[in-house]
Design an enzyme around this catalytic site. Structure first.
Site, PDB file in Angstrom:
ATOM      1  N   ASN A 157       0.977  -1.063  -0.037  1.00  0.00           N
ATOM      2  CA  ASN A 157       0.256   0.087  -0.042  1.00  0.00           C
ATOM      3  C   ASN A 157       1.015   1.206   0.180  1.00  0.00           C
ATOM      4  O   ASN A 157       1.349   1.546   0.900  1.00  0.00           O
ATOM      5  CB  ASN A 157      -0.890   0.035   1.235  1.00  0.00           C
ATOM      6  CG  ASN A 157      -1.639   1.504   1.426  1.00  0.00           C
ATOM      7  OD1 ASN A 157      -2.756   1.578   0.719  1.00  0.00           O
ATOM      8  ND2 ASN A 157      -1.249   2.257   2.340  1.00  0.00           N
ATOM      9  N   GLU A 158       0.890   1.713  -1.217  1.00  0.00           N
ATOM     10  CA  GLU A 158       1.513   3.212  -1.318  1.00  0.00           C
ATOM     11  C   GLU A 158       3.088   3.407  -1.264  1.00  0.00           C
ATOM     12  O   GLU A 158       3.578   4.584  -0.955  1.00  0.00           O
ATOM     13  CB  GLU A 158       0.846   4.365  -0.276  1.00  0.00           C
ATOM     14  CG  GLU A 158      -0.920   4.628  -0.703  1.00  0.00           C
ATOM     15  CD  GLU A 158      -1.387   5.553   0.127  1.00  0.00           C
ATOM     16  OE1 GLU A 158      -0.681   6.289   1.178  1.00  0.00           O
ATOM     17  OE2 GLU A 158      -2.542   5.881  -0.130  1.00  0.00           O
ATOM     18  N   ASP A 159       3.510   2.200  -1.227  1.00  0.00           N
ATOM     19  CA  ASP A 159       4.948   2.382  -0.922  1.00  0.00           C
ATOM     20  C   ASP A 159       5.684   2.976  -2.187  1.00  0.00           C
ATOM     21  O   ASP A 159       6.643   3.664  -1.988  1.00  0.00           O
ATOM     22  CB  ASP A 159       5.665   0.818  -0.806  1.00  0.00           C
ATOM     23  CG  ASP A 159       5.533   0.319   0.616  1.00  0.00           C
ATOM     24  OD1 ASP A 159       4.720   1.075   1.416  1.00  0.00           O
ATOM     25  OD2 ASP A 159       5.896  -0.856   1.061  1.00  0.00           O
TER      26      ASP A 159
END
EC number: 3.2.1.25
Length: 843
Positions: A429-431
């Site tokens: 998630n969103e890395d």
């Protein structure tokens, strides 16, 4: 031949502060699974951290180490049998000792462990099992300090969290508290056996015409001998469909079943989520020694990515049918994970189905969920988008970290692969957004994994090598996506490819929610708007009457979102007449959230019909992990906010939509437009062409009368699984029709009204919504069900009914217009109970 036997070790435990060596330090544990906060609360050493400021009073727990201990009797061990101590989950830095000898050291919350303790339990009598849980918060800081060269950057929580394989939200998030749990968070037991079926899985090949399916079933056998045989039985609704026998080869037995006219697994709203049962029984020397079974579904699932006029598509196709994925993102339903019962998980998924949602995204900062969560999704037909547990950070890639991550991925994919609900695995998630915002190195054209490890964004190696290889090996028919958001290595805000997290409403540029549909991409996997929960929830955590006002310290404390005060204030003051009493303020924030979700979903669903321009929308977020103020559309106590109902209406199998062009009043000196365009359409997810009648009325907000001739389109042909435009070039002349008015659309199919939509002048704050002439009548009553008939003399905005535990309303957050009575069914309300209260805008 001895059969398989297991002994639960759920009871008989005690625990203590690891540094307290006094005799009275030990306290009883009611049962495990549990975490230390639950056990401290049960022993009156900690008050409920969800109330008031008590999260702060619980902070001392975060920096402690804990010891758990039990004494158990050695089970009967037949000759030739082994004894295995099995842990399904230890949170997190755990040293396990049996009779004083270390038998396991673990540092990954997401792993199960199996230890052969046959020799260690040689003597009969009492045996002492002790587990030391080291402080994860302090260990994380130590690990960070050991690698100063790594760029420890990310969003939310202490960046040191990225060095620990523990639920990342335990370090606090922008919707949750800092509660660093420790304990035996999943089951622990002893297993005694000579042989067992260690794993059971299937691979399915469904014919294109769906008339036949071949199911290959595999059983991994531990302790197989020459006489070993595995009996496989496939059944449906308790009736045997097929059976076969196989001998293990290299510890794996395999059979194939040909199933004619199979019953398929479908998402809710598209068909029945049919589940077959596959069982594997291990026989040795003519005796049954072990048997396991799993529920499976026959279906195909693919993510369609193909070039088109909008860029490259991203949508899901199940059993050959394109599915618009309206749904939600899921965070853990509690900070104290073992407190979530199977019943509570099921209630959450039932609520999704009630809200016509077909997909849930298990977010990467929580945990791989309990089996009961996925079972509920299987049984109720909710597709699962499963993130791997990496969130909002630049993760380190030490060799021991990579080894642990690979084991974690293998264990969880093997555990989950039989669930038909899981249709996609996603790396993080969103890395990749962290990589972009922090300027970390990412060259999509560089395909050398060793170069990735040498860069300052080394976790690419996890997302683009380790995880896809694990999924390909253990669940080859499941699509893998490197991250969320992500699209072909392009910038994550690119609306033409992959999935998108659209936060320019609320976060970012804080656009008006009325234009949300213009901000989306090919698949909108995050977007949201905050709203207060209902008063009953606030009363749970706000103890003092003097704190029950919108800007109180305790309310701010229970809203962890950065800048929430100015964001909520902005959207309120732009759109509504503000108020300072708490109950009205709560309601106004809920109106804003409901309208935001409606504008987004309605427009994106319409785009589905334009060559799958938008493949789905997963709002942030369905649920809460504690009683709080957040983006959730259903609060911690499973009480829906108005947005829940607004989304459900837009996701109706057939939905009518009407929308006028809304001018930006805040940048044009609030000058009203002379003309406005409007559009009228129907969205359908039905698989066949439908005929209906569409009506559009123009009703004065002030008088409730029609101000111009209504538009009626009879015998409209509604295209299947797409959008039918009725009017694309409508015009409102505001000089001719100067008074504010709503556009009220209705759709009839087979003589019944199946959908409504009402477009209002914007913003609401300019409208006089007093004196609506609203009437709510009870027209029928039974023991636990009431039917209400609702009418109004003038247009009513957002009629919201009170939410009571155990009571379900069929609809809420409704717009009511003159000449269109609506009914609401209330289930679970006893005949002698007081009627539900309600509120509407301008009341």
């Amino acid at each position: 031949m001895a059969s398989f036997f297991q002994q639960s070790l759920a009871t008989g435990w005690s625990f203590k502060d690891a540094e307290d060596n006094s005799a009275e330090a030990w306290m009883p544990v009611a049962q495990v699974p549990s975490v230390v906060h639950q056990d401290l609360i049960a022993n009156n050493k900690l008050q409920d951290p969800y109330v008031g400021f008590r999260e702060l009073d619980a902070r001392w727990v975060n920096e402690k180490s804990w010891t758990y201990r039990t004494v158990f009797q050695k089970p009967a061990v037949p000759a030739g049998s082994s004894v295995i101590l099995a842990f399904d989950g230890l949170d997190t830095f755990a040293k396990v000792k049996l009779n004083g000898n270390v038998i396991l050291e673990s540092n990954n919350m997401f792993l199960a462990h199996r230890i052969d303790v046959t020799k260690a339990l040689g003597a009969d009598g009492d045996h002492v099992l002790e587990i030391d849980f080291d402080c994860a918060m302090l260990r994380a800081r130590e690990l960070r300090a050991k690698d100063p060269q790594h760029k420890w950057v990310g969003f939310n929580g202490d960046p040191a969290r990225m060095g620990v394989r523990k639920a990342q939200y335990h370090w606090g998030w922008d919707w949750g508290p800092v509660l660093m749990t420790a304990g035996i968070w999943r089951d622990v037991r002893l297993e005694v056996y000579t042989a067992r079926v260690a794993d059971l899985w299937t691979e399915t090949d469904l014919a294109v015409d769906h008339h036949a399916a071949q199911i290959s079933a595999f059983a991994q056998v531990e302790g197989a001998i020459s006489s070993s045989k595995v009996n496989f039985i496939l059944s449906l609704h308790g009736q045997e469909v097929a059976r076969a026998v196989a001998e293990p080869q290299d510890q794996v037995a395999k059979v194939a079943f040909d199933v004619q006219q199979p019953s398929l697994w479908w998402p809710n709203g598209y068909g029945d989520p049919t589940l077959y049962e596959i069982s594997a029984t291990l026989d040795q020397d003519g005796a049954t020694v072990h048997q396991i079974s799993k529920k499976i579904g026959i279906r195909t699932a693919e993510v369609v990515q193909r070039p088109d006029k909008h860029g490259k598509s991203f949508f899901f196709r199940i059993n050959g049918v394109d599915i618009f994925c309206g749904g939600s993102c899921w965070i853990p339903a509690d900070n104290l994970l073992p407190s979530i019962s199977a019943e509570r998980y099921r209630k959450w998924i039932e609520l999704m189905v009630h809200g016509r949602q077909v997909m849930i995204r298990v977010w990467g900062g929580g945990c791989y969920e309990d089996d009961s969560f996925y079972q509920a999704c299987d049984e109720l037909g909710v597709m699962v988008w499963q993130d791997f547990m990496f969130g909002c950070g630049n993760y380190p890639t030490w060799p021991e970290m990579l080894e642990s991550v690979e084991k974690e991925a293998i264990y969880n994919v093997r555990r989950l692969r039989h669930h038909p609900s899981i249709v996609v695995y996603v790396g993080n998630n969103e890395d990749y957004q962290v990589q972009e915002q922090q300027g970390l190195t990412y060259n999509f054209e560089d395909k050398d994994p060793q170069n990735w490890l040498k860069s300052d964004f080394p976790a690419r190696y996890i997302y683009e090598k380790i995880l896809p290889e694990v999924v390909q090996r253990y669940s080859p028919s499941t699509f893998y996506h490197p991250g969320s958001p992500w699209g072909d290595g392009k910038i994550t805000s690119d609306p033409t490819v992959g999935d998108m997290h659209q936060w320019n409403v609320w976060h970012g540029t804080q656009e008006k929610y009325q234009i949300f549909d213009t901000l989306g991409g090919r698949f909108n996997s995050e977007f949201g708007m905050e709203a207060f929960p209902h008063m009953s929830t606030i009363e749970y955590f706000v103890e003092n009457e003097k704190d029950k006002y919108p800007q109180s310290h305790v309310l701010d404390f229970h809203n962890k979102a950065d800048g929430h005060e100015r964001r909520i204030a902005t959207y309120l003051v732009e759109n509504l007449r503000t108020a300072t009493d708490l109950e009205t303020y709560i309601y106004l924030t809920q109106v804003v959230q409901a309208e935001t979700m409606m504008f987004g979903y309605r427009g994106w669903r319409r785009q589905w019909g334009d060559e799958r321009h938008c493949g789905g929308a997963l709002l942030w977020q369905l649920n809460d992990c504690w009683p709080t103020i957040s983006w959730a559309i259903v609060d911690y106590f499973l009480r829906p906010k108005p947005a829940f109902y607004a989304v459900a209406r837009v996701l109706n199998p057939i939905a009518v939509g009407v929308r006028r062009e809304h001018h930006d009043w805040s940048v044009t000196h609030a000058q009203p437009p002379k003309k406005s365009k409007f559009e009228l359409w129907v969205a359908s997810n039905l698989q066949k062409e439908t005929r209906g009648m569409v009506e559009l009325k123009f009703l004065s907000v002030d008088t409730g009368r029609e101000i111009r001739e209504r538009i009626v389109r009879e015998d409209v042909i509604i295209v299947p699984n797409g959008t039918t435009d009725i009017i694309v070039d409508g015009v409102i002349d505001h000089q001719e029709y100067a008074e504010p008015h709503v556009l009220a659309a209705r759709l009839w199919v087979d003589g019944k009204i199946v959908a409504r939509d009402v477009d209002w002048p914007q913003p609401f704050k300019y409208l006089d919504l007093s004196g609506r002439g609203l009437e709510v009548k009870t027209v029928s009553t039974s023991d636990d069900q009431q039917t209400l008939l609702i009418s109004a003399q003038k247009p009513v905005k957002c009629l919201v009914f009170e939410e009571r535990d155990g009571v379900r309303v069929s609809d809420s957050a409704m717009d009511i217009v003159p000449g269109d009575e609506q009914t609401v069914t209330i289930t679970g309300l006893k005949a002698d109970a007081p009627p539900l209260k309600y509120k509407y805008l301008g009341q």
